[in-house]
Design an enzyme around this catalytic site. Structure first.
Site, mmCIF file in Angstrom:
data_model
loop_
_atom_site.group_PDB
_atom_site.id
_atom_site.type_symbol
_atom_site.label_atom_id
_atom_site.label_comp_id
_atom_site.label_asym_id
_atom_site.label_seq_id
_atom_site.Cartn_x
_atom_site.Cartn_y
_atom_site.Cartn_z
ATOM 1 N N SER A 1 -15.275 0.060 8.415
ATOM 2 C CA SER A 1 -16.516 -0.333 9.086
ATOM 3 C C SER A 1 -17.589 0.720 8.856
ATOM 4 O O SER A 1 -17.287 1.913 8.706
ATOM 5 C CB SER A 1 -16.226 -0.430 10.585
ATOM 6 O OG SER A 1 -17.417 -0.460 11.325
ATOM 7 N N TYR B 1 -12.526 2.888 19.042
ATOM 8 C CA TYR B 1 -12.418 1.890 17.969
ATOM 9 C C TYR B 1 -12.805 2.509 16.624
ATOM 10 O O TYR B 1 -12.083 2.410 15.627
ATOM 11 C CB TYR B 1 -13.325 0.680 18.263
ATOM 12 C CG TYR B 1 -13.568 -0.170 17.036
ATOM 13 C CD1 TYR B 1 -12.561 -0.967 16.504
ATOM 14 C CD2 TYR B 1 -14.811 -0.134 16.366
ATOM 15 C CE1 TYR B 1 -12.783 -1.718 15.362
ATOM 16 C CE2 TYR B 1 -15.030 -0.890 15.222
ATOM 17 C CZ TYR B 1 -14.011 -1.677 14.726
ATOM 18 O OH TYR B 1 -14.215 -2.406 13.580
ATOM 19 N N LYS C 1 -10.740 3.588 12.743
ATOM 20 C CA LYS C 1 -11.112 3.330 11.337
ATOM 21 C C LYS C 1 -11.134 4.641 10.546
ATOM 22 O O LYS C 1 -10.636 4.709 9.417
ATOM 23 C CB LYS C 1 -12.478 2.637 11.254
ATOM 24 C CG LYS C 1 -12.518 1.250 11.882
ATOM 25 C CD LYS C 1 -11.582 0.279 11.203
ATOM 26 C CE LYS C 1 -11.660 -1.116 11.782
ATOM 27 N NZ LYS C 1 -10.543 -1.980 11.341
ATOM 28 N N TYR D 1 -17.521 -2.533 6.171
ATOM 29 C CA TYR D 1 -18.405 -3.667 6.430
ATOM 30 C C TYR D 1 -19.592 -3.211 7.260
ATOM 31 O O TYR D 1 -19.440 -2.440 8.203
ATOM 32 C CB TYR D 1 -17.724 -4.760 7.264
ATOM 33 C CG TYR D 1 -16.343 -5.177 6.844
ATOM 34 C CD1 TYR D 1 -15.912 -5.101 5.525
ATOM 35 C CD2 TYR D 1 -15.475 -5.693 7.800
ATOM 36 C CE1 TYR D 1 -14.642 -5.530 5.189
ATOM 37 C CE2 TYR D 1 -14.208 -6.127 7.459
ATOM 38 C CZ TYR D 1 -13.793 -6.028 6.154
ATOM 39 O OH TYR D 1 -12.531 -6.454 5.826
HETATM 40 P P1 NAD Z 1 -10.985 -10.763 14.691
HETATM 41 O O1 NAD Z 1 -10.614 -10.240 16.028
HETATM 42 O O2 NAD Z 1 -11.626 -12.100 14.611
HETATM 43 O O3 NAD Z 1 -9.697 -10.763 13.724
HETATM 44 C C1 NAD Z 1 -8.668 -9.810 13.865
HETATM 45 C C2 NAD Z 1 -7.352 -10.567 13.942
HETATM 46 O O4 NAD Z 1 -6.281 -9.633 14.078
HETATM 47 C C3 NAD Z 1 -7.281 -11.515 15.139
HETATM 48 O O5 NAD Z 1 -6.958 -12.825 14.678
HETATM 49 C C4 NAD Z 1 -6.161 -10.940 15.996
HETATM 50 O O6 NAD Z 1 -5.429 -11.964 16.657
HETATM 51 C C5 NAD Z 1 -5.332 -10.179 14.974
HETATM 52 N N1 NAD Z 1 -4.556 -9.042 15.496
HETATM 53 C C6 NAD Z 1 -4.997 -7.990 16.230
HETATM 54 N N2 NAD Z 1 -3.990 -7.158 16.493
HETATM 55 C C7 NAD Z 1 -2.874 -7.662 15.900
HETATM 56 C C8 NAD Z 1 -1.522 -7.249 15.801
HETATM 57 N N3 NAD Z 1 -1.075 -6.133 16.406
HETATM 58 N N4 NAD Z 1 -0.659 -8.025 15.097
HETATM 59 C C9 NAD Z 1 -1.071 -9.162 14.495
HETATM 60 N N5 NAD Z 1 -2.331 -9.616 14.567
HETATM 61 C C10 NAD Z 1 -3.231 -8.862 15.257
HETATM 62 O O7 NAD Z 1 -11.903 -9.663 13.982
HETATM 63 P P2 NAD Z 1 -12.797 -9.760 12.671
HETATM 64 O O8 NAD Z 1 -14.207 -9.731 13.091
HETATM 65 O O9 NAD Z 1 -12.293 -10.822 11.799
HETATM 66 O O10 NAD Z 1 -12.476 -8.326 12.050
HETATM 67 C C11 NAD Z 1 -11.448 -8.157 11.088
HETATM 68 C C12 NAD Z 1 -11.341 -6.681 10.772
HETATM 69 O O11 NAD Z 1 -12.609 -6.211 10.313
HETATM 70 C C13 NAD Z 1 -10.963 -5.797 11.940
HETATM 71 O O12 NAD Z 1 -10.102 -4.778 11.503
HETATM 72 C C14 NAD Z 1 -12.273 -5.214 12.379
HETATM 73 O O13 NAD Z 1 -12.122 -3.969 13.017
HETATM 74 C C15 NAD Z 1 -13.007 -5.071 11.052
HETATM 75 N N6 NAD Z 1 -14.465 -5.062 11.184
HETATM 76 C C16 NAD Z 1 -15.093 -6.089 11.821
HETATM 77 C C17 NAD Z 1 -16.479 -6.056 11.980
HETATM 78 C C18 NAD Z 1 -17.200 -7.157 12.702
HETATM 79 O O14 NAD Z 1 -18.352 -6.950 13.105
HETATM 80 N N7 NAD Z 1 -16.603 -8.338 12.900
HETATM 81 C C19 NAD Z 1 -17.229 -4.976 11.463
HETATM 82 C C20 NAD Z 1 -16.556 -3.958 10.796
HETATM 83 C C21 NAD Z 1 -15.167 -4.012 10.658
HETATM 84 N N1 UFG Z 2 -27.931 -6.293 20.530
HETATM 85 C C1 UFG Z 2 -28.778 -6.747 21.515
HETATM 86 N N2 UFG Z 2 -28.269 -7.607 22.432
HETATM 87 C C2 UFG Z 2 -26.978 -8.035 22.426
HETATM 88 C C3 UFG Z 2 -26.128 -7.570 21.403
HETATM 89 C C4 UFG Z 2 -26.638 -6.690 20.479
HETATM 90 O O1 UFG Z 2 -29.948 -6.386 21.569
HETATM 91 O O2 UFG Z 2 -26.583 -8.823 23.309
HETATM 92 C C5 UFG Z 2 -28.487 -5.390 19.500
HETATM 93 C C6 UFG Z 2 -27.785 -4.037 19.442
HETATM 94 O O3 UFG Z 2 -28.371 -3.146 20.347
HETATM 95 C C7 UFG Z 2 -27.989 -3.669 17.967
HETATM 96 C C8 UFG Z 2 -27.984 -5.018 17.247
HETATM 97 O O4 UFG Z 2 -28.275 -5.994 18.244
HETATM 98 O O5 UFG Z 2 -29.274 -3.096 17.788
HETATM 99 C C9 UFG Z 2 -26.645 -5.358 16.618
HETATM 100 O O6 UFG Z 2 -25.617 -5.234 17.599
HETATM 101 P P1 UFG Z 2 -24.162 -5.803 17.366
HETATM 102 O O7 UFG Z 2 -23.405 -5.587 18.640
HETATM 103 O O8 UFG Z 2 -24.228 -7.191 16.839
HETATM 104 O O9 UFG Z 2 -23.587 -4.899 16.198
HETATM 105 P P2 UFG Z 2 -23.383 -3.305 16.137
HETATM 106 O O10 UFG Z 2 -24.237 -2.826 15.007
HETATM 107 O O11 UFG Z 2 -23.560 -2.675 17.438
HETATM 108 O O12 UFG Z 2 -21.822 -3.205 15.809
HETATM 109 C C10 UFG Z 2 -21.255 -3.811 14.666
HETATM 110 C C11 UFG Z 2 -19.803 -4.178 14.923
HETATM 111 C C12 UFG Z 2 -18.980 -2.939 15.139
HETATM 112 C C13 UFG Z 2 -19.160 -1.992 13.998
HETATM 113 C C14 UFG Z 2 -20.644 -1.724 13.767
HETATM 114 C C15 UFG Z 2 -20.816 -0.910 12.534
HETATM 115 O O13 UFG Z 2 -19.698 -4.975 16.079
HETATM 116 O O14 UFG Z 2 -17.618 -3.297 15.149
HETATM 117 O O15 UFG Z 2 -21.339 -2.945 13.590
HETATM 118 O O16 UFG Z 2 -20.307 -1.603 11.446
HETATM 119 F F1 UFG Z 2 -18.537 -0.826 14.293
#
Ligand code: NAD
Ligand code: UFG
Length: 341
Positions: free
Chosen positions: A125, A149, A153, A177
C-alpha cells in the site's frame, strides 16, 4: 494450465483480479475465510467470465488446511490479498491486525517454500511511505507507517526482502496500491463495505443511493488547491490488470528478484473534485459538509508510476469519470451490495 492461488480472492480487489485472470486463461484457486466478503461474489465472477474459480473457504491461519491445498494443486504463483485493512480499526485492535496479517503471511510463506512455490505478488500500500516523504512517492523512498495496519505492510515487505536475501529462489513483486475505487463495468462486482464505509468513494456512493444523509469532508484547511485532501485514485480494474503484468514479469524474467512497484495513476484529485465527478456520474447533487480533519490523514499524495510503466508495461487506462460511473452502476444496481434485500 497455469494455476494461480489468490488469497483474499472474494474481496474487493481480489474478485476483480480473479475476473481478469480467468479472462486471460489462468486457472484460479481462491482461499478466503469470508471475514470481509460474501460467497455470492463467486457466482458473479462466473456470470461475468462464464468460468469458475476453485474456492476454498479457509483461514490462512489454518496451516494444515493451506498445506493440503498446496498438496492438491500444482500452483505456479500466489497473489496474496488476504488481510484486514481498516486503518482506524487497526488502532483499536492492533494485536488482531498483527496476528491476522503477519502470522498468516509467515505461515503462507512457509507452506509456499515447502511446496517449492516462490513466485509471489503481494498487496502492499502507499501507506508504507508514511508521512514524511515528498510527493510524488517513488519506490526507493524510506518506509514508515502511522498505523498498525500500515506497519503490517511495512513489516511484510521487510519479511520478503529478508527471505529473498536468504534464499534467492524467492521471486516477488510488492505492489503498492494508491487509492483503489470503482467497480467492474458490468455492475456485478464492486466494493461492499461492512457497516459505515471508511473510504471516500463508497461513502459518496451510499449518499447518492440514499443510504446515508451526507458526506463529512474531513478537513477543508489542508495546504492543497482547494483545502481538501488529495489522493491518487485508481480504477480497480486497472489495478487488477497490474497484477497480471506483475505475474507475467515474474514468469518471464531469467533472474529472480524482489521489486516494489507503485500502482497509481500518478495524478491527485481532491475530495471536492471527487464529489463533483460523482455528481456528474449519478446526475444528482451529493450533500456534504466540511468538518474537522480525520486523525492520521495527510494532505496530499500521489504516485510516481513510471517504474510500473517501464518494467511492467502497465499504466492506468481509466480516469476519474470512469471510476465514478462504474462505482455508481455497482451501487445503484446493488444497493445492499452482495446481500439480498
Ligand atoms: P477486502 O477486505 O475486500 O479483501 C480482503 C479479503 O481477505 C477478504 O475477502 C477477507 O475475507 C479475506 N481475509 C482476511 N483475513 C483472512 C484470513 N486470515 N484468511 C483468509 N482470508 C482472509 O480488501 P481489499 O480492498 O480487496 O484489499 C486487498 C488487499 O489490498 C489487502 O491486503 C489490503 O490491505 C490491500 N490494500 C487495499 C487498499 C484499499 O484501499 N482497498 C489499499 C492498499 C492496499
Ligand atoms: N475522506 C473524507 N470523508 C470520508 C472519507 C474520506 O473527506 O468520509 C477523505 C479523506 O480525508 C482523504 C480522502 O477522502 O482526504 C481519501 O480517503 P480514503 O479513506 O478513501 O483513503 P485514504 O487515502 O485515507 O486511505 C487509503 C486506504 C488505506 C491505504 C491508503 C494509502 O483506505 O488502506 O489509502 O494507500 F493505506
Amino acid at each position: 494450465m497455469k494455476q494461480i492461488l489468490v488469497t483474499g480472492g472474494t474481496g474487493f480487489i481480489g474478485s476483480h483480479t480473479c475476473v481478469e485472470l480467468l479472462e486471460q486463461g489462468y486457472q484460479v484457486i481462491v482461499i478466503d475465510n469470508l471475514c470481509n466478503s460474501n460467497a455470492e461474489v463467486l457466482n458473479r465472477i462466473e456470470t461475468i467470465t462464464q468460468q469458475s474459480v476453485i474456492f476454498y473457504q479457509a483461514d490462512l491461519l489454518d496451516k494444515v488446511a493451506i498445506d493440503a491445498i498446496f498438496t492438491k494443486h500444482d500452483i505456479e504463483a500466489v497473489i496474496h490479498f488476504a488481510g484486514l485493512k481498516a486503518v482506524g480499526e487497526s488502532t483499536q485492535i492492533p494485536l488482531t491486525y498483527y496476528h491476522n496479517n503477519l502470522t498468516s503471511t509467515l505461515l503462507l510463506l512457509d507452506v509456499m517454500a515447502k511446496h517449492q512455490v516462490f513466485n509471489l505478488v503481494f498487496s502492499s500500500s502507499a501507506t508504507v511511505y508514511g508521512e514524511n516523504n515528498p510527493i510524488p512517492y517513488v519506490e526507493h523512498f524510506p518506509l514508515s507507517s502511522t498505523s498498525p495496519y500500515g506497519r503490517t505492510k511495512v513489516m511484510i515487505e521487510q519479511f520478503l526482502q529478508d527471505a529473498f536475501v536468504a534464499d534467492s529462489r524467492w521471486n516477488v513483486a510488492l505492489l503498492r496500491y494508491f487509492n483503489p475505487v470503482g467497480a467492474h463495468p458490468s455492475g456485478l462486482i464492486g466494493e461492499d463495505p461492512n457497516g459505515v464505509p471508511n473510504n471516500l468513494m463508497p461513502y459518496i456512493a451510499q449518499v447518492a443511493v440514499g443510504k446515508r444523509d451526507k458526506l463529512s469532508v474531513f478537513g477543508g484547511d489542508y495546504p492543497t488547491h482547494d483545502g481538501t485532501g488529495v489522493r491518487d485514485y485508481i480504477h480497480v480494474v486497472d489495478l487488477a490488470l497490474g497484477h497480471i503484468k506483475a505475474l507475467e514479469r515474474l514468469a518471464k524474467q531469467t533472474k529472480t528478484s524482489i521489486e516494489a512497484y507503485n500502482l497509481g495513476a500518478g495524478k491527485g484529485y481532491s475530495v471536492l473534485e471527487v464529489i463533483a465527478a460523482f455528481e456528474k456520474a449519478c446526475g444528482q447533487p451529493i450533500s456534504y459538509g466540511i468538518e474537522s480533519r480525520r486523525a492520521g490523514d495527510i494532505a496530499e499524495f500521489y504516485a510516481d508510476a513510471s517504474k510500473a510503466k517501464a518494467k511492467l508495461e502497465w499504466q492506468v487506462s481509466m480516469n476519474l469519470d470512469d471510476m465514478c460511473r462504474d462505482a455508481w452502476k455497482w451501487q445503484s444496481e446493488n444497493p445492499n451490495g452482495f446481500s439480498e434485500g
